[in-house]
Motif scaffolding. Structure first.
Motif, short mmCIF file in Angstrom:
data_model
loop_
_atom_site.label_atom_id
_atom_site.label_comp_id
_atom_site.label_asym_id
_atom_site.label_seq_id
_atom_site.Cartn_x
_atom_site.Cartn_y
_atom_site.Cartn_z
N PHE A 277 16.42 -7.28 -12.66
CA PHE A 277 17.86 -7.24 -12.83
C PHE A 277 18.60 -7.65 -11.58
CE2 PHE A 277 18.37 -5.69 -17.03
CZ PHE A 277 17.18 -5.04 -17.32
N VAL B 166 14.69 -8.62 -21.86
CA VAL B 166 14.23 -7.40 -21.20
C VAL B 166 15.40 -6.43 -21.11
CG1 VAL B 166 13.39 -6.47 -19.04
CG2 VAL B 166 12.54 -8.65 -19.84
N GLY B 167 15.15 -5.21 -21.49
CA GLY B 167 16.22 -4.23 -21.36
C GLY B 167 16.16 -3.23 -22.50
N ASP B 168 16.96 -2.23 -22.38
CA ASP B 168 17.01 -1.17 -23.38
C ASP B 168 17.40 -1.76 -24.74
OD1 ASP B 168 19.27 1.57 -24.03
OD2 ASP B 168 17.20 1.26 -24.65
N SER C 248 27.40 0.97 -11.80
CA SER C 248 26.72 2.22 -11.49
C SER C 248 25.23 2.13 -11.75
CB SER C 248 27.31 3.34 -12.36
OG SER C 248 27.30 2.92 -13.70
N SER C 249 24.77 1.00 -12.23
CA SER C 249 23.33 0.93 -12.45
C SER C 249 22.85 -0.48 -12.17
CB SER C 249 23.00 1.31 -13.90
OG SER C 249 23.12 0.18 -14.71
N ILE C 250 21.57 -0.56 -11.82
CA ILE C 250 21.04 -1.87 -11.49
C ILE C 250 20.70 -2.66 -12.74
CG2 ILE C 250 20.12 -1.46 -9.20
CD1 ILE C 250 17.47 -0.80 -10.58
N THR C 251 20.49 -1.97 -13.83
CA THR C 251 20.11 -2.73 -15.02
C THR C 251 21.32 -3.19 -15.80
OG1 THR C 251 20.02 -0.75 -16.34
CG2 THR C 251 17.98 -1.48 -15.30
N ARG C 252 22.51 -2.75 -15.41
CA ARG C 252 23.66 -3.15 -16.18
C ARG C 252 24.68 -3.79 -15.25
NH1 ARG C 252 21.94 1.61 -18.34
NH2 ARG C 252 21.48 1.51 -20.56
N GLU D 77 29.84 0.05 -19.53
CA GLU D 77 28.68 0.41 -18.72
C GLU D 77 28.15 -0.75 -17.92
OE1 GLU D 77 28.91 0.81 -21.99
OE2 GLU D 77 27.10 0.21 -23.04
N LYS E 205 26.26 -9.93 -14.81
CA LYS E 205 25.36 -11.07 -14.96
C LYS E 205 24.38 -10.83 -16.10
CE LYS E 205 21.31 -13.03 -12.70
NZ LYS E 205 20.28 -12.21 -13.32
N VAL E 206 23.87 -9.60 -16.15
CA VAL E 206 22.92 -9.26 -17.20
C VAL E 206 23.59 -9.38 -18.56
CG1 VAL E 206 21.68 -7.33 -18.21
CG2 VAL E 206 21.46 -7.80 -15.79
N ARG F 112 12.83 -12.83 -21.16
CA ARG F 112 11.44 -12.49 -20.90
C ARG F 112 10.58 -13.72 -20.74
NH1 ARG F 112 10.86 -8.34 -24.51
NH2 ARG F 112 11.09 -6.74 -22.92
N VAL G 26 17.04 -12.10 -17.26
CA VAL G 26 16.56 -11.06 -18.15
C VAL G 26 15.88 -11.63 -19.37
CG1 VAL G 26 18.02 -9.15 -17.57
CG2 VAL G 26 18.91 -10.93 -19.00
N LEU H 89 11.42 -1.83 -24.95
CA LEU H 89 11.89 -1.02 -23.83
C LEU H 89 12.98 -0.07 -24.30
CD1 LEU H 89 12.13 -3.81 -21.17
CD2 LEU H 89 10.37 -2.09 -21.40
N GLU I 12 17.30 6.03 -13.71
CA GLU I 12 17.35 4.71 -14.32
C GLU I 12 16.01 4.48 -14.97
OE1 GLU I 12 20.48 2.64 -13.87
OE2 GLU I 12 19.17 2.18 -15.55
#
Lengths: 240, 510
Positions: free
Chosen positions: A200, B80-82, B42-46, B37, B49-50, A208, A206, A117, A96
């Motif tokens: 997260f 924040v994020g990809d 399967s991931s904490i960043t996705r 996704e 809620k996000v 900023r 999220v 990012l 990740e």
């Protein structure tokens, strides 16, 4: 080999550029016979090798360089390509990994400073697309800026991919074994990940924080010719 | 936490119909499918809620100022994020019209637009209803008793001011017969060399008065009854022209007090009369020269138009004007206004036509406040067309009232208002037709789907029957097997009873 996707920790994947297109950043800086050739571009590693020589010949012809450059250019490209290929057989842990990418480059008269990012695990990412959007949204007219930005992003991604291969090798050697710790080690490689878990999580947002906004804002400056000359002179001095 | 608070004021946002599935409080199937996704845990960043935060933030940011185009770069610093993922969300919202949906934002080439059509600002040149040089000429004929209604403030004339043009163009204010000193309320004859006028009666009687003896020195000037056009008559004329097009007989009948030629000449005088004339070019140029009762004004006007029309006639030779693919000459007055609008609308895409129609209404409203009230336009939305339709009846009534009373409203504006009404009516009609087409298409699609389903069903039935048959056959075969088995057993029994040895099968086979 598992399907590549932007999901969580899946185990080691084979080394490749973590972008939609597997293109290698190549940088050239060749000096000979009083002339200096600097360039940066992306290369498709699946092209046949003779393409390198063809490319070198064409470049020398277009830029009217002395023919001694042909072999030097071809050699440089090939050595970088073989470096890349050396990594290709190996595994890398992507996990990740959201990393900050910084841009601080000057292209002709345009100066760009930016930070954002990037998810190393997102194999659908496209630096060229990102660069295109950036130039369009900020109204950058110089057509050379976009490719330069994409190249800078690719270079940084390449370096971090190499690092992740190295760390994968280390962790295998040290035989940690447990999946949880592997994930931890892979994500510890990026300093941001600890914040990620916090950011997260359920409670925080999220969006900023205001104090960070300036850092992550793109800045485009247009320089005058004198400033360009001054900067170039300074760079030359640093290079020597 | 940076929260965009838009709940303080209740603003109505109009969003495109294709994005009406969107709900603030929930995540729709469409979003789930697109962004698997986020929902695969399967991931904490996705996480959902996000995703919801990204989406809500972007939409709120856009709604802070819906007139400007939101760029990805301007919002990416906030989240924040990809960035690639953020761009995917952004493009998704853009594609579905949840952000950047106003037509005025699509001027430049966008990431999502495929065609490179440029929408021009303002009205296309052909639709513009502008004032022609003589538009300020009042509707009522100048010479007689009524005062001239002039737009704008009426200032006292300067002492050095001398109205040269009115003297030369228009006859005296009060027409008195030169001979019998009576008012010439109908046609009067004007002497060529002097400004003496005599009424019809005197002309017929042959008494010209004074030294004016030659009958042919006199010219019939101004059939005043014909020259006087009241507002009702003008309105009738316009309506009947729009209804009947070129049919001057019918128009003359509707405008009962005016002859056919009067109608034609009056229409030419009106600022946009040429537009409404349709393909009368042939008829008019033939009709005019044969008439020798024309007024001076009409004659000069008609001559000009004759020239333009013969020019157009020459170009007009193949096919009706409305169907031609001419591009350069579309602004010529060779076809009725409605036809022109229809041609242009058919050549450009629907979004361009919408924008042009809205701009036309805006331009018309900008030019005067009176039509603005009539049109009652607050903000220009897709419902303007519907409202224009609904307002049309009230508009017509208002217009009638206003036209009836001399309230100092400039005439040209009223004309423009009526033209704008016509355009609005055409737009409403077009919308109704479009709706009908859609419904028909949906019906047809439903029929096709029905047929496909029926096909599938009959195939299934067929397969079911096959299965039954196979089952029956299977049973039969099973039965056959059993019988054979039985026979075998009985044969073996017989063989054993008669003491045959084990190795009998070879001989048995033989």
């Amino acid at each position: 080999m598992k399907a590549l996707g932007s999901s969580g920790w899946k185990g080691p994947v084979k080394f490749r550029m973590p972008t939609a297109e597997n293109l290698v950043p190549i940088r050239l800086d060749i000096q000979s016979e009083g002339q200096r050739y600097k360039d940066a571009f992306t290369w498709n590693p699946s092209d046949p090798d003779n393409e390198v020589v063809v490319f070198a010949k064409r470049t020398v012809k277009d830029l009217k360089l002395p023919s001694a450059f042909i072999t030097q250019i071809a050699q440089s490209i090939q050595s970088q390509l073989s470096d890349f290929r050396a990594y290709e057989g190996q595994d890398m842990y992507t996990g990740e990994k959201i990393i900050p990418i910084k841009l601080d480059l000057r292209v002709n008269h345009t100066l760009i400073k930016d930070q954002f990012l990037w998810d190393l695990n997102n194999f659908e990412s496209d630096p060229e697309e990102f660069a295109r959007t950036l130039c369009k949204d900020l109204g950058v007219e110089d057509p050379e800026v976009g490719p330069a930005v994409a190249f800078a992003i690719r270079e940084q991604l390449y370096e971090i991919a190499i690092q992740s291969v190295a760390s994968a090798r280390e962790s295998r050697l040290s035989k940690k074994g447990r999946r949880g710790s592997d994930h931890g080690s892979a994500s510890k490689a990026s300093g941001l990940s600890m914040d990620l878990v916090k950011l997260f999580s359920f409670k925080s947002s999220v969006v900023r924080k205001r104090k960070d906004l300036d850092v992550y804002e793109p800045v485009v400056d247009l320089l005058t010719s004198e400033e360009v000359d001054a900067l170039e002179a300074r760079e030359e001095r640093h290079a020597r | 936490m940076e929260a965009i608070d838009s709940s303080a004021e209740l603003e109505l946002y109009t969003i495109p119909a294709q994005s009406s599935w969107f709900l603030w409080d929930d995540i729709h199937e469409i979003e789930r499918r697109e962004f698997e996704e986020f929902f695969s845990e399967s991931s904490i960043t996705r996480t959902p809620k996000v995703y919801k935060e990204y989406r809500d933030f972007i939409i709120n940011k856009f709604r802070e100022d819906t007139s400007r185009r939101l760029t990805f770069t301007s919002i990416r610093k906030f989240l924040v994020g990809d960035v690639n993922l953020l761009q995917k969300v952004f493009l998704f919202l853009d594609k579905w019209g949840l952000i950047n949906f106003s037509p005025s934002l699509n001027d430049n080439d966008t990431l999502s637009s495929v065609d490179n059509a440029k929408v021009e600002q303002g009205t296309p040149a052909g639709i513009r209803v502008t004032a022609t040089p003589n538009s300020l000429r009042p509707i009522t004929a100048p010479p007689l008793v009524e005062q001239r209604t002039v737009s704008g403030v009426k200032l006292p004339p300067l002492t050095s001011y001398s109205d040269v043009f009115s003297d030369s163009k228009k006859p005296d204010d009060v027409l008195l017969c030169g001979h019998c000193a009576e008012r010439c309320d109908s046609a009067f004859y004007q002497h060529n060399k002097s400004i003496v006028n005599i009424c019809e009666k005197c002309f017929k009687n042959g008494s010209y008065g004074g030294e004016n003896n030659a009958a042919d020195d006199f010219k019939l000037v101004g059939d005043s009854a014909a020259a006087l056009w009241t507002e009702e008559e003008t309105l009738l004329l316009l309506e009947s022209v729009l209804k009947h097009g070129d049919d001057w007989e019918l128009i003359a009948q509707s405008v009962s007090t005016k002859s056919r030629l009067d109608c034609i000449s009056k229409l030419i005088e009106l600022p946009f009369g040429e537009f409404l004339m349709g393909s009368t070019s042939g008829r008019l140029s033939s009709a005019v020269p044969t008439e020798d009762e024309d007024t001076e004004q009409v004659k000069t006007d008609v001559q000009e138009h004759e020239e333009t029309e013969t020019r157009e006639e020459n170009e007009d030779e193949d096919g009706p004007p409305a169907k031609r693919k001419r591009v350069a000459l579309i602004s010529d007055s060779d076809s009725s206004l409605m036809k022109q609008v229809a041609t242009m609308a058919s050549k450009v895409g629907p979004s361009v036509a919408t924008a042009a129609a809205k701009a036309a209404i805006a331009a018309l409203c900008d030019e005067a406040s009176c039509p603005k009230e009539i049109f009652d336009t607050g903000d220009y939305t897709d419902s303007t067309v519907d409202r224009a339709d609904g307002d049309k009846d009230t508009e017509m009534e208002e217009q009638r009232e206003e036209k009836d009373g001399p309230q100092g409203l400039p005439v040209a504006l009223r004309i423009r208002a009526s033209v704008a009404t016509a355009l609005g009516a055409a737009a409403a009609q077009a919308k109704i037709l479009a709706d009908q087409e859609e419904r028909e298409m949906e019906d047809l699609a439903a029929t096709v789907i029905d047929q496909q389903l029926k096909k599938v069903q009959s195939k299934l039935k067929f397969l079911d029957q096959l299965e039954l048959i196979m089952d029956a056959e299977e049973e039969v075969i099973e039965g056959g097997k059993e019988t054979i088995l039985q026979e075998r057993i009985s044969v073996l029994q017989c063989a054993f009873r008669s003491g045959v040895t084990k190795r009998w099968d070879h001989t048995y086979v033989k």
